[in-house]
Design an enzyme around this catalytic site. Sequence first.
Site, PDB file in Angstrom:
ATOM      1  N   LYS A 106       0.853  -1.183   0.000  1.00 35.86           N
ATOM      2  CA  LYS A 106       0.000   0.000   0.000  1.00 35.86           C
ATOM      3  C   LYS A 106       0.891   1.235   0.000  1.00 35.86           C
ATOM      4  O   LYS A 106       1.928   1.269   0.680  1.00 35.86           O
ATOM      5  CB  LYS A 106      -0.892  -0.045   1.243  1.00 35.86           C
ATOM      6  CG  LYS A 106      -1.940   1.046   1.340  1.00 35.86           C
ATOM      7  CD  LYS A 106      -2.789   0.812   2.594  1.00 35.86           C
ATOM      8  CE  LYS A 106      -3.858   1.874   2.787  1.00 35.86           C
ATOM      9  NZ  LYS A 106      -4.664   1.611   4.006  1.00 35.86           N
ATOM     10  N   SER A 189      -9.377   1.467   3.176  1.00 31.96           N
ATOM     11  CA  SER A 189      -8.567   2.242   2.257  1.00 31.96           C
ATOM     12  C   SER A 189      -7.497   1.428   1.534  1.00 31.96           C
ATOM     13  O   SER A 189      -6.858   1.932   0.615  1.00 31.96           O
ATOM     14  CB  SER A 189      -7.883   3.380   3.025  1.00 31.96           C
ATOM     15  OG  SER A 189      -6.964   2.875   3.991  1.00 31.96           O
ATOM     16  N   SER A 213      -9.835  -0.804   7.202  1.00 32.24           N
ATOM     17  CA  SER A 213      -9.137  -0.658   5.927  1.00 32.24           C
ATOM     18  C   SER A 213      -8.385  -1.885   5.438  1.00 32.24           C
ATOM     19  O   SER A 213      -7.896  -1.896   4.311  1.00 32.24           O
ATOM     20  CB  SER A 213      -8.186   0.542   5.990  1.00 32.24           C
ATOM     21  OG  SER A 213      -8.910   1.735   6.064  1.00 32.24           O
TER      22      SER A 213
END
Length: 546
Positions: A106, A189, A213
């Site tokens: 990420k 996310s 997330s």
Amino acid sequence: MYSLLWIFATLWIWTAAVVGARKVLPDLYEASISELQAGLDAGDFTSVDLVKAYFARIDEVNLKGPQLRAVLEMNPSALTEAAALDKERNQTGKRSELHGIPVLLKDNIATIASEGMNTTAGSFSLLGSVVPDDAGVVKRLRQAGAIILGKANLSEFADFRGSSLPSGWSGRGGQCTNAYFPHADPCGSSSGSGVASAIGLTAVSLGTETDGSITCPTSNNNLAGIKPTVGLTSRAGVIPISEHQDTVGPMARSVSDAAIVLSIIAGPDPNDNFTLAQPSPVPDFTKALDKNSLKGKRIGVPRRVFLNDTITGNDPFVNQEFEKALDTIRNLGATVIDPADLPSADEIAVSNNETIVLDVDFKIQLNAWYTSLKSNPSGVRSLADLIAFDDANPSLEEPPRFQDQSTFIESEATTGMNSTYFQALAFDKDLGATRGIDAALQMFGLDALVLPAPGFTTVPAAIAGYPIVTVPLGFYPENVTIALAGPETVYPAPGVPFGLSFLGTAFSEFSLVGFAFAYEQETQTRLVRKAFAEAIPKTQLQDVIS
């Protein structure tokens, strides 16, 4: 004439023998770490081949075809690193089960700039910035011999920019979308990490969670994911929201793969003092992979959390699949205690304490992040600068329908760690842990809790800092009513997955991994359905092996 026929026949027999003897290579859509390691050990392919194949698969669907926008950038050093690790494997053997295995990060997880990648949380305000060091988890991955494949798209600043911005959108990456239905919500996310792992754009990925997330994109993308206890994995070098809730964990196609990765990235880090309080030694989470893990256990259903959930609690289809899951858990030898409510459930549903804590933490910790950078071409050095930067660059950061900075503005208005903040922090711990998850476990003599993954499920564990392990539960039916989730996304939608979450007390990951593995192996839900055809990359290892 005879000699020509003999030659052709001989060539045909030879070709058939070669084809018949050719090794069956793993399908990268489902390939596990153990399958990839077996092929690497046998010399069927190399890590260089693996990187080339994943790069080609990303190229097929990321900005072309369905334009999933799951990957922000690929590591220009990955092939060089893969070649070095191939050489090391041949000369001295592999370092770990991740040796030569590509991992996608990420884009809020730092990597040294000299490697050729950015660390931006999806924001142009950090493009070209130079971080002081690799993130703690990246150091552990490199030490284990993993290859950093690239950076995944995400909800910008881990979904802390504005409440109306959709999951999976960032200024740099655009709108990431789900591979199971065109333009479906990938959830955030860690959106790109979820989409990329789901269809084999990487072997495994890392996500981060503050509240939902990892759990939610794991759920929406038919994956196994582990949101660790805060302090089990290092947050050093991770662009922050809150040190009290942030955590880094694996997202993979199986519980086995997730357990392998967690065993590598967990452990103390002097650069993150929360990790220094974890139990020692760090477990080998692969030893929890027992199909009989649920036998004789007591698993509770916190119905009050369920009923307070405006998503799952009102979704008849998710509810129906959840009841089937409870039957499966019973059939696997567990006693299901239903209900097993959190005493604080109704208070959690209306509490604003999490918002107070996160707003204060974000401003302090993001300002520290900008200050720590060796350089930043945008000139942004604080949250106030960031807000001004976005307003000054609308074509990059505030395109039509993506203009919200409301959470940034709320955070900037905070005045530090005052008495209100400390009261909210203490009350969160009381609601989530003392009178929440821990109370339910103790009152009913439970080994874990279980709930559908979507929605309010994540909140008690988030404010307590406690772990969640999520596995596939089901898929929305073809006749589900499609609804808008954002300017460019829909949810629910036909075929979109949803997951099942096991929750526990602090540092109970070993048990939760076992429970999730037993359920996963019994149901094999992931294999029931694939992504929509256009979103499935066609490149396989045999296409790149020379």
